[in-house]
Scaffold this active site. Sequence first.
Site, short mmCIF file in Angstrom:
data_model
loop_
_atom_site.label_atom_id
_atom_site.label_comp_id
_atom_site.label_asym_id
_atom_site.label_seq_id
_atom_site.Cartn_x
_atom_site.Cartn_y
_atom_site.Cartn_z
N TYR A 139 19.08 40.26 44.16
CA TYR A 139 18.58 41.92 42.48
C TYR A 139 18.97 42.54 42.33
O TYR A 139 18.38 43.04 43.01
CB TYR A 139 17.25 40.74 41.62
N GLU A 190 19.76 44.35 39.11
CA GLU A 190 20.30 44.48 37.91
C GLU A 190 20.43 46.04 37.32
O GLU A 190 19.71 46.83 38.09
CB GLU A 190 19.10 44.30 36.89
N ASP A 234 44.72 40.47 29.56
CA ASP A 234 44.39 39.23 30.65
C ASP A 234 44.83 39.02 31.31
O ASP A 234 46.00 37.67 31.38
CB ASP A 234 43.86 38.22 29.38
N THR A 260 39.75 37.01 35.97
CA THR A 260 39.05 36.15 37.11
C THR A 260 39.19 36.26 37.96
O THR A 260 40.80 37.39 38.00
CB THR A 260 38.82 34.36 36.44
N LYS A 297 41.79 32.86 40.96
CA LYS A 297 43.24 32.70 40.60
C LYS A 297 43.84 32.74 42.16
O LYS A 297 43.83 32.60 43.35
CB LYS A 297 43.66 31.90 38.79
N ARG A 347 34.92 33.04 42.83
CA ARG A 347 34.49 32.63 41.69
C ARG A 347 34.21 33.61 40.95
O ARG A 347 33.16 34.00 40.97
CB ARG A 347 33.97 31.18 41.48
N1 DSN Z 1 40.21 27.08 32.98
C1 DSN Z 1 41.33 27.69 33.43
C2 DSN Z 1 43.15 27.79 34.08
O1 DSN Z 1 42.87 26.45 34.30
O2 DSN Z 1 43.34 28.30 33.67
C3 DSN Z 1 40.99 29.46 32.30
O3 DSN Z 1 39.93 29.35 31.75
#
Ligand code: DSN
Length: 446
Positions: free
Chosen positions: A68, A70, A214, A240, A243, A249
């Site tokens: 933890y 925080e 984004d 994110t 990707k 994640r």
């Molecule tokens: N779920 C993501 C995507 O597949 O593009 C976007 O949040």
Amino acid sequence: MMDNSAERAIAQSNSYVRSSLASVDSCVHELLLRQERQERTTLKLIASENFASSAVLEATGSIFTNKYAEGYPGARYYAGNEIVDELENLAIERLKRLFGSEHANVQPYSGSPANQAVYRALLKPRDKVMGLPIPEGGHLTHGWDINFSGTDYRRVPYGLHEKTQQIDHDLLRDTAKRERPRLIWIGGTAYPRVFDYEVMAEIALEANAYLVADIAHISGLIAAGVHPNPVRHCDVVSSTSHKSIRGPRGGFILSRNEDRYQALYHPKSKYNLARRIDRAVFPHLQGGPHMNVIAALAVALQEAATPAFRVYGQQTVKNAKALAQALLERGYDLVTGGTDNHMLILDMRDRPLSGKAYAERLSKAGIITNFNMVPGDPRDPAVTSGIRLGSPAVTSMGMREGEMVQIAAFIDLVCRQPNDPDVHASVRKDVANLCAAFEVPGITDR
Ligand code: DSN
């Protein structure tokens, strides 16, 4: 002195800790094996998915999950955080260096929580927000009516040029001048072209609006230097981490330190932009950061800074272009007519089945995609008229342009005879044979 029963209990719990997943939980182990088998034998063409490396997976599954922490490095609400302070600072410094950003926050649990923090740091409820609607390629959090961003803020969608299906900057400029939004989003989940951050920055400046990129989908392409970096043009950049950048994640936020609109929109705040971002993430929206994910992000950022990752980014784009070209030659319509990045969107409006039905049929043949809305989609978002395809995962396996041509042929076979189980079975076999010739990072390289 411990009595015998206490010693036995400790020995038993130690052996439990050392047990493998298979002996502790055969149900989860079996599901894991099935998922591995599926990922080894099918084509992962979901544009938002990838294969994290074994090192990233190892860090994700490490004992950092137990800690933890925080707060932020040097200012935690728990003791014993000296090591994770170093870890979080390492991830922050790697991120700042990779993207050339003044400030970085690595704690967001994922992309949507990162975007919530952006709203919280920059706006007040009911402020106006401009973003691309979902059918045109935007994200739920860019002002869509069933999301907090569309219910708690006033949304002003901006659109695509009717002919090119690309962002219509003239229209956007006029709308921004008229509507005076407080924030303009640039980025999306189904937009296959390069974003013009320079023009968007001019438009935002004319409207006194924050510009937020984004980059969830394209952060890996930016890190690899194959797409422009928005950091210098934007107030904030969110992403994110799982990707095209191939991390765990999670999510992150980059920003300037100072808020150029502090006097205008936050005159009473004693915090600059960087501090407001941090405070929005914790304590406003989140609790303890996931230190195992931050460890894995640090690993992924180190990988993303290598020459090999640069080659990976270049090949990801080459592969998407090759797949697009092969599908165009077979008579398919693509949104915007092609791609500049890692994804392409098949426009199936003039075909007999819905996007959902084609995605299901392709899946039976071992081709894993997602159905997606297309601009002007007459169908419901739950079925849609489009299929989104992406090259990041198959590129991580080592596939190149030749394999993309093969994949286009598989897709075409299934889409021409979508209801023929023999076609599904034979394509599935060919797909498995193709996949068998490649390593799957994190699965077959351990
Ligand atoms: N779920 C993501 C995507 O597949 O593009 C976007 O949040």
